[in-house]
Design a protein around this motif. Structure first.
Motif, mmCIF file in Angstrom:
data_model
loop_
_atom_site.group_PDB
_atom_site.id
_atom_site.type_symbol
_atom_site.label_atom_id
_atom_site.label_comp_id
_atom_site.label_asym_id
_atom_site.label_seq_id
_atom_site.Cartn_x
_atom_site.Cartn_y
_atom_site.Cartn_z
ATOM 1 N N GLN A 167 -3.871 24.593 23.009
ATOM 2 C CA GLN A 167 -4.665 25.817 22.962
ATOM 3 C C GLN A 167 -5.418 25.949 21.643
ATOM 4 N N ALA A 168 -4.827 25.440 20.567
ATOM 5 C CA ALA A 168 -5.515 25.449 19.269
ATOM 6 C C ALA A 168 -6.786 24.613 19.358
ATOM 7 N N SER A 178 3.374 33.846 19.217
ATOM 8 C CA SER A 178 2.400 33.469 20.243
ATOM 9 C C SER A 178 3.115 33.237 21.569
ATOM 10 N N VAL A 179 2.398 33.415 22.640
ATOM 11 C CA VAL A 179 2.954 33.189 23.971
ATOM 12 C C VAL A 179 3.446 31.755 24.096
ATOM 13 N N GLU A 180 2.714 30.810 23.492
ATOM 14 C CA GLU A 180 3.028 29.393 23.647
ATOM 15 C C GLU A 180 4.207 28.923 22.794
ATOM 16 N N ALA A 181 4.574 29.665 21.769
ATOM 17 C CA ALA A 181 5.675 29.248 20.894
ATOM 18 C C ALA A 181 6.977 29.159 21.692
ATOM 19 N N ASN A 182 7.688 28.068 21.509
ATOM 20 C CA ASN A 182 8.907 27.836 22.282
ATOM 21 C C ASN A 182 10.141 28.314 21.516
ATOM 22 N N VAL A 183 10.101 29.597 21.125
ATOM 23 C CA VAL A 183 11.233 30.221 20.441
ATOM 24 C C VAL A 183 11.594 31.498 21.194
ATOM 25 N N THR A 184 12.675 32.123 20.791
ATOM 26 C CA THR A 184 13.140 33.307 21.507
ATOM 27 C C THR A 184 12.177 34.478 21.338
ATOM 28 N N ASP A 185 12.204 35.366 22.313
ATOM 29 C CA ASP A 185 11.398 36.588 22.222
ATOM 30 C C ASP A 185 11.839 37.432 21.034
ATOM 31 N N GLU A 186 13.138 37.331 20.681
ATOM 32 C CA GLU A 186 13.650 38.092 19.538
ATOM 33 C C GLU A 186 13.007 37.622 18.229
ATOM 34 N N TYR A 187 12.836 36.329 18.087
ATOM 35 C CA TYR A 187 12.179 35.763 16.902
ATOM 36 C C TYR A 187 10.721 36.232 16.852
ATOM 37 N N LYS A 188 10.037 36.148 17.983
ATOM 38 C CA LYS A 188 8.641 36.585 18.038
ATOM 39 C C LYS A 188 8.523 38.072 17.709
ATOM 40 N N GLN A 189 9.420 38.870 18.294
ATOM 41 C CA GLN A 189 9.356 40.303 18.075
ATOM 42 C C GLN A 189 9.658 40.665 16.625
ATOM 43 N N ALA A 190 10.516 39.870 15.981
ATOM 44 C CA ALA A 190 10.816 40.114 14.560
ATOM 45 C C ALA A 190 9.554 39.970 13.715
ATOM 46 N N CYS A 191 8.679 39.028 14.097
ATOM 47 C CA CYS A 191 7.427 38.844 13.364
ATOM 48 C C CYS A 191 6.466 40.003 13.590
ATOM 49 N N VAL A 192 6.676 40.739 14.689
ATOM 50 C CA VAL A 192 5.883 41.935 14.964
ATOM 51 C C VAL A 192 6.461 43.131 14.206
ATOM 52 N N SER A 220 -1.523 35.464 22.852
ATOM 53 C CA SER A 220 -1.765 34.051 23.135
ATOM 54 C C SER A 220 -2.341 33.384 21.886
ATOM 55 N N THR A 221 -2.209 32.078 21.821
ATOM 56 C CA THR A 221 -2.795 31.331 20.708
ATOM 57 C C THR A 221 -4.293 31.591 20.621
ATOM 58 N N LYS A 222 -4.948 31.669 21.763
ATOM 59 C CA LYS A 222 -6.389 31.938 21.810
ATOM 60 C C LYS A 222 -6.713 33.266 21.135
#
Length: 315
Positions: free
Chosen positions: A31-32, A202-216, A305-307
């Motif tokens: 996507q990048a 990002s949607v494409e990152a293959n990590v937990t939703d908890e990790y993603k949400q922590a960045c938010v 998303s990455t886009k």
């Protein structure tokens, strides 16, 4: 946005999606490339050389005009897979390699032999001069706003110092989370930027939703340095668990790290333990979480998303 990085990699925008341990993957880099930037994956994200080979082949098939892809190699003795990883990359081919934590001499020689460009992580002028003499194609200037293993110098100071004393392109790493940050780095003289932390959520990152949400949920003020992951100071989100365990190495590690004979082995053991802990945190949510990130998550307000993240950086 005229910058030498665009010419080096034949990309639309002077941006590299930085290699992030366990976060970067084929889907994200694909996507990048579609978004007109370069993407990079740590070779250590793959357990076996065959998995790495598959990833290279997949990205070659997915490559589009205006995008580029590469891989990050840890080139010191702590990475026992280094020789094999370099062999695979040179056999299969990629646009560039980013070297970290060691001498890039062998990588530069072998990569250039097959037409692969080599960019080298540096944190100061001393090492920048060394890698330029070895034939590096560009410098990744890791400043004190970077996520993970960062430097000590401010973006402005490091970029201007390297531009004044080196003749190869300088790519700034750290502190870019939106278009105005990118513009600022280019105004200091950077030939492009490397951006990592904003892509964790990002949607494409293959990590937990908890990790993603922590960045938010967390911001720049919540980023702290810890010595408890790899033995080298590393930036993490200051979660309740991080506050509980502290950020300094243990008294035993401190003593052993002062012993010249044992220091190397202690670092190798700590690196192995730390990478295992980081993997667990990224792939399984528990109360014992140590999430690596940089202060540029300040501008991460949603999982996108990455886009969409690229759009925020370049538009």
């Amino acid at each position: 946005m005229a910058a030498k990085l665009k010419e080096l990699l034949n990309i639309k925008y002077p941006v590299i999606q930085a290699p992030m341990f366990l976060v970067s993957n084929v889907a994200m880099v694909t996507q990048a490339m579609k978004g007109g930037i370069a993407g990079c994956i740590p070779a250590l994200n793959y357990r076996t050389l065959e998995e790495l080979r598959w990833a290279v082949k997949e990205l070659k098939q997915n490559k589009v005009e205006g995008g580029a892809f590469g891989f990050n190699l840890i080139v010191n003795k702590s990475n026992i897979k280094y020789k094999g990883q370099l062999e695979v990359l040179c056999e299969e081919g990629c646009d560039f390699i980013i070297t970290s934590l060691g001498s890039p001499e062998e990588t530069i020689k072998r990569a250039h032999h097959v037409g692969i460009k080599v960019f080298c992580d540096v944190v100061d002028l001393k090492f920048a001069r060394k890698v330029e003499q070895l034939g590096a194609d560009a410098i990744i200037a890791v400043n004190n706003r970077a996520g993970g293993h960062r430097g000590d110098a401010s973006p402005e100071h490091l970029i201007k110092e390297l531009k004044a004393n080196c003749s190869i392109p300088v790519i700034s790493a750290g502190g870019v989370g939106r278009k105005s940050d990118l513009d600022q780095m280019l105004s200091y003289g950077a030939d492009g930027v490397s951006v990592g932390s904003p892509f964790i959520a990002s949607v494409e990152a293959n990590v937990t939703d908890e990790y993603k949400q922590a960045c938010v949920d967390y911001g720049a003020e919540d980023i702290v340095m810890t010595e408890r992951i790899s033995g080298t100071p590393c930036t993490v989100i200051n979660t309740p668990y991080v506050k509980k365990i502290g950020t300094k190495q243990t008294w035993l590690e401190s003593i052993l790290n002062k012993n010249r004979t044992l220091k190397k082995w202690v670092k190798m053991v700590r690196f192995s333990i730390g990478m295992h802990a980081t993997k667990k945190a990224a792939t399984k949510a528990t109360y014992k979480t140590v999430w690596v990130a940089g202060p540029s998550i300040e501008h991460t307000k949603a999982i996108l998303s990455t886009k969409e993240i690229i759009h925020r950086l370049v538009s």
